[in-house]
Motif scaffolding. Structure first.
Motif, PDB file in Angstrom:
ATOM      1  N   ILE A   1       0.833  -1.203   0.000  1.00 24.47           N
ATOM      2  CA  ILE A   1       0.000   0.000   0.000  1.00 24.47           C
ATOM      3  C   ILE A   1       0.871   1.258   0.000  1.00 24.47           C
ATOM      4  O   ILE A   1       0.622   2.211  -0.743  1.00 24.47           O
ATOM      5  N   LEU A   2       1.900   1.244   0.842  1.00 17.06           N
ATOM      6  CA  LEU A   2       2.778   2.418   0.929  1.00 17.06           C
ATOM      7  C   LEU A   2       3.584   2.612  -0.346  1.00 17.06           C
ATOM      8  O   LEU A   2       3.859   3.745  -0.757  1.00 17.06           O
ATOM      9  N   ASP A   3       3.971   1.509  -0.989  1.00 16.72           N
ATOM     10  CA  ASP A   3       4.809   1.592  -2.186  1.00 16.72           C
ATOM     11  C   ASP A   3       4.003   2.052  -3.403  1.00 16.72           C
ATOM     12  O   ASP A   3       4.555   2.722  -4.284  1.00 16.72           O
ATOM     13  N   GLY A   4       2.749   1.649  -3.458  1.00 14.74           N
ATOM     14  CA  GLY A   4       1.894   2.086  -4.555  1.00 14.74           C
ATOM     15  C   GLY A   4       2.341   1.604  -5.925  1.00 14.74           C
ATOM     16  O   GLY A   4       2.283   2.351  -6.911  1.00 14.74           O
ATOM     17  N   GLY A   5       2.775   0.353  -6.029  1.00 16.42           N
ATOM     18  CA  GLY A   5       3.159  -0.197  -7.330  1.00 16.42           C
ATOM     19  C   GLY A   5       4.572   0.125  -7.760  1.00 16.42           C
ATOM     20  O   GLY A   5       4.898   0.017  -8.953  1.00 16.42           O
TER      21      GLY A   5
END
Length: 278
Positions: free
Chosen positions: A199-203
Motif C-alpha cells: 500500500i505504501l509503495d503504490g506499485g
C-alpha cells in the motif's frame, strides 16, 4: 537392539501418546470440519465461475491450510523436549543406548505421521464429499494431490520449528507461548506487513521486485504460492493470491524454499537439542 528397532519403538510411543492425548482425533476433526465447510461453501460458485468444483475447493483449502497446518504442528510439538525435561524422562531416555539424533528423528517421524494422518483423513473426507456432489475430474484430483503433499511438507517444517523451540525453552509453558508467538508472527503479522508495504509503495520497486521474494521467504506463503501457481488457468484467484500468476521465477522455487526451510529447521532443532541438558 538396532538403531532401526530403537527408532521404531520411539515412533510407536509417540503415536500412542498422541492417541492417548486425543491429538490425532482433535487434529483430524479440526482439519476435516474446516475442509468440509469449505468444500460446500467454496464449491458453491463453481457454476458461475465456470471452474471445476474440486479445483476451486483445493484453492480455498490452500489458503486455509496456511493457518491451520502450522498451528496444529506447533501445538503438537511444543512439549516434545520441554515436557520430557519437566517429567524427568529425558535423562532416563538418554541413559539408554539411544542417541540424541535417533531420539529427535524418531519424535519427528511420529509427529509427522500424526499430521499426515490428520491431513489425509480430513482433506480426504472433504474431497469425497465434493466428488459425491459434483463428480470427479483429473485436474481436481491433481490439485488435491498437490495440496495434500505440500500440506504435509508444510507441517513437517513447523514440526521441526516447534521441536527447536521446545528444546530451547526447557519449560512447556514457555515453549507454548513462544510457539503461539511464532505462529502469529510468521503466519499472520508477516502478511500484514507485506500488505502494508504494498500500500505504501503504490506499485513501485517494492511491489515489482522485492515483494515476490519476501513472499517466497515465508514458508506459509511459499506453500500457498506453489499451490495457487499449480492452479493457474484452471481456477480464478485474486488479491494477494493472484501473485501466483505473475511470479518472476518458477513456481517450483516456492517448493524449493519449503525444502530449504525444512532442512534449516531440522538442523536448528538438532543443534539446539545437542546442547540441551536433561
Amino acid at each position: 537392539m538396532s538403531a532401526f528397532d530403537r527408532t521404531a519403538s520411539i515412533v510407536a510411543t509417540e503415536l500412542r501418546l498422541a492417541s492417548r492425548n486425543s491429538w490425532i482425533l482433535l487434529a483430524t476433526g479440526v482439519l476435516g470440519a474446516f475442509a468440509l465447510a469449505l468444500a460446500f461453501l467454496g464449491s458453491g460458485p463453481s457454476g458461475a465461475l465456470k471452474a471445476d468444483p474440486l479445483v476451486l475447493t483445493a484453492a480455498s483449502l490452500a489458503t486455509l491450510s496456511v493457518y491451520l497446518v502450522p498451528l496444529i504442528a506447533l501445538l503438537l510439538t511444543y512439549d516434545t523436549v520441554a515436557g520430557e525435561i519437566e517429567r524427568g524422562t529425558l535423562a532416563l531416555t538418554l541413559a539408554t543406548p539411544v542417541s540424541r539424533a535417533e531420539l529427535l528423528g524418531a519424535k519427528f517421524i511420529g509427529q509427522l505421521l500424526v499430521v499426515t494422518f490428520a491431513i489425509a483423513i480430513g482433506y480426504g473426507v472433504a474431497a469425497a464429499a465434493v466428488v459425491a456432489v459434483h463428480g470427479v475430474s483429473d485436474a481436481g484430483l491433481t490439485a488435491w494431490g498437490v495440496l495434500g503433499g505440500t500440506a504435509i511438507l508444510l507441517g513437517a517444517v513447523f514440526i521441526a520449528i516447534g521441536t527447536a523451540i521446545s528444546a530451547a525453552s526447557r519449560q512447556t509453558g514457555t515453549a507454548a507461548a513462544i510457539s503461539v508467538a511464532v505462529w502469529l508472527v510468521v503466519v499472520v503479522l508477516y502478511d500484514l506487513g507485506l500488505l502494508a508495504g504494498l500500500i505504501l509503495d503504490g506499485g513501485g520497486t517494492f511491489a515489482k521486485v522485492v515483494f515476490p521474494y519476501l513472499v517466497l521467504a515465508n514458508p506459509g506463503d511459499a506453500f500457498r504460492l506453489f499451490n495457487l501457481a499449480m492452479l493457474s488457468g484452471v481456477a480464478p484467484v485474486a488479491g494477494i493470491d493472484g501473485l501466483a500468476a505473475t511470479l518472476p521465477f518458477s513456481p517450483f522455487a516456492a517448493l524449493g524454499a519449503l525444502g530449504l526451510w525444512l532442512a534449516a529447521a531440522l538442523g536448528l532443532a538438532h543443534l539446539v537439542f545437542r546442547r540441551t541438558t536433561p
